[in-house]
Design a protein around this motif. Structure first.
Motif, PDB file in Angstrom:
ATOM      1  N   ILE A  12       1.288  49.035  88.076  1.00 52.52           N
ATOM      2  CA  ILE A  12       2.187  48.681  89.335  1.00 52.52           C
ATOM      3  C   ILE A  12       1.267  47.333  89.497  1.00 52.52           C
ATOM      4  CG2 ILE A  12       2.259  49.241  91.847  1.00 52.52           C
ATOM      5  CD1 ILE A  12       1.816  52.092  91.048  1.00 52.52           C
ATOM      6  N   VAL A  13       2.226  46.131  89.504  1.00 53.11           N
ATOM      7  CA  VAL A  13       1.731  45.075  89.879  1.00 53.11           C
ATOM      8  C   VAL A  13       2.321  44.757  91.193  1.00 53.11           C
ATOM      9  CG1 VAL A  13       2.215  42.654  89.071  1.00 53.11           C
ATOM     10  CG2 VAL A  13       1.854  44.398  87.538  1.00 53.11           C
ATOM     11  N   ILE A  14       1.363  44.200  92.207  1.00 52.95           N
ATOM     12  CA  ILE A  14       1.602  44.091  93.413  1.00 52.95           C
ATOM     13  C   ILE A  14       1.354  42.506  93.834  1.00 52.95           C
ATOM     14  CG2 ILE A  14       1.156  44.812  95.894  1.00 52.95           C
ATOM     15  CD1 ILE A  14       0.009  46.989  95.139  1.00 52.95           C
ATOM     16  N   PRO A  15       2.469  41.599  93.875  1.00 54.27           N
ATOM     17  CA  PRO A  15       2.121  40.385  94.446  1.00 54.27           C
ATOM     18  C   PRO A  15       1.969  40.054  95.675  1.00 54.27           C
ATOM     19  CG  PRO A  15       4.514  40.721  93.940  1.00 54.27           C
ATOM     20  CD  PRO A  15       3.774  41.936  93.685  1.00 54.27           C
ATOM     21  N   VAL A  16       1.126  39.442  96.412  1.00 55.81           N
ATOM     22  CA  VAL A  16       0.906  39.132  97.880  1.00 55.81           C
ATOM     23  C   VAL A  16       0.451  37.997  98.125  1.00 55.81           C
ATOM     24  CG1 VAL A  16      -0.037  41.522  98.255  1.00 55.81           C
ATOM     25  CG2 VAL A  16      -1.743  39.794  97.706  1.00 55.81           C
ATOM     26  N   LEU A  17       0.767  37.507  99.386  1.00 54.24           N
ATOM     27  CA  LEU A  17       0.413  36.493  99.772  1.00 54.24           C
ATOM     28  C   LEU A  17      -0.060  36.493 101.490  1.00 54.24           C
ATOM     29  CD1 LEU A  17       0.341  33.287  99.398  1.00 54.24           C
ATOM     30  CD2 LEU A  17       2.440  32.964 100.055  1.00 54.24           C
ATOM     31  N   GLN A  18      -1.415  36.592 101.507  1.00 58.84           N
ATOM     32  CA  GLN A  18      -1.964  36.937 102.784  1.00 58.84           C
ATOM     33  C   GLN A  18      -1.243  37.899 103.408  1.00 58.84           C
ATOM     34  OE1 GLN A  18      -1.141  32.901 104.625  1.00 58.84           O
ATOM     35  NE2 GLN A  18      -3.025  32.055 103.904  1.00 58.84           N
ATOM     36  N   ASP A  19      -1.204  39.231 102.946  1.00 58.54           N
ATOM     37  CA  ASP A  19      -0.904  40.451 103.399  1.00 58.54           C
ATOM     38  C   ASP A  19      -1.563  41.555 103.533  1.00 58.54           C
ATOM     39  OD1 ASP A  19       2.064  39.254 103.381  1.00 58.54           O
ATOM     40  OD2 ASP A  19       2.151  39.740 101.354  1.00 58.54           O
TER      41      ASP A  19
END
Length: 70
Positions: A12-19
């Motif tokens: 499971i790959v989760i991309p985040v940006l200040q989340d």
């Protein structure tokens, strides 16, 4: 071994940006519903803001998660 009975492995790959808030909820949901026995699951969080330190507390709480930056 019969291919129908080999263990399943899921990433499971989760991309985040200040989340941070959303990520905490998602990681808690994933951890609260573990996969069936014999199923391997890895969780990888990819932070799009490598200098962002707001995810550091989550790293400490979720030691089984792999963390990366892009």
């Amino acid at each position: 071994m019969n291919p129908l009975f080999q263990p399943v492995f899921v990433s499971i790959v989760i991309p985040v940006l200040q989340d941070t808030v959303e990520l905490q909820a998602l990681l808690a949901a994933i951890e609260s519903d573990p996969p069936p026995a014999g199923t391997g699951v890895e969780v990888i969080v990819v932070n799009g803001a490598p200098d962002d330190r707001t995810l550091d507390p989550l790293r400490d709480r979720h030691a089984g998660v792999r963390w990366a930056s892009s």
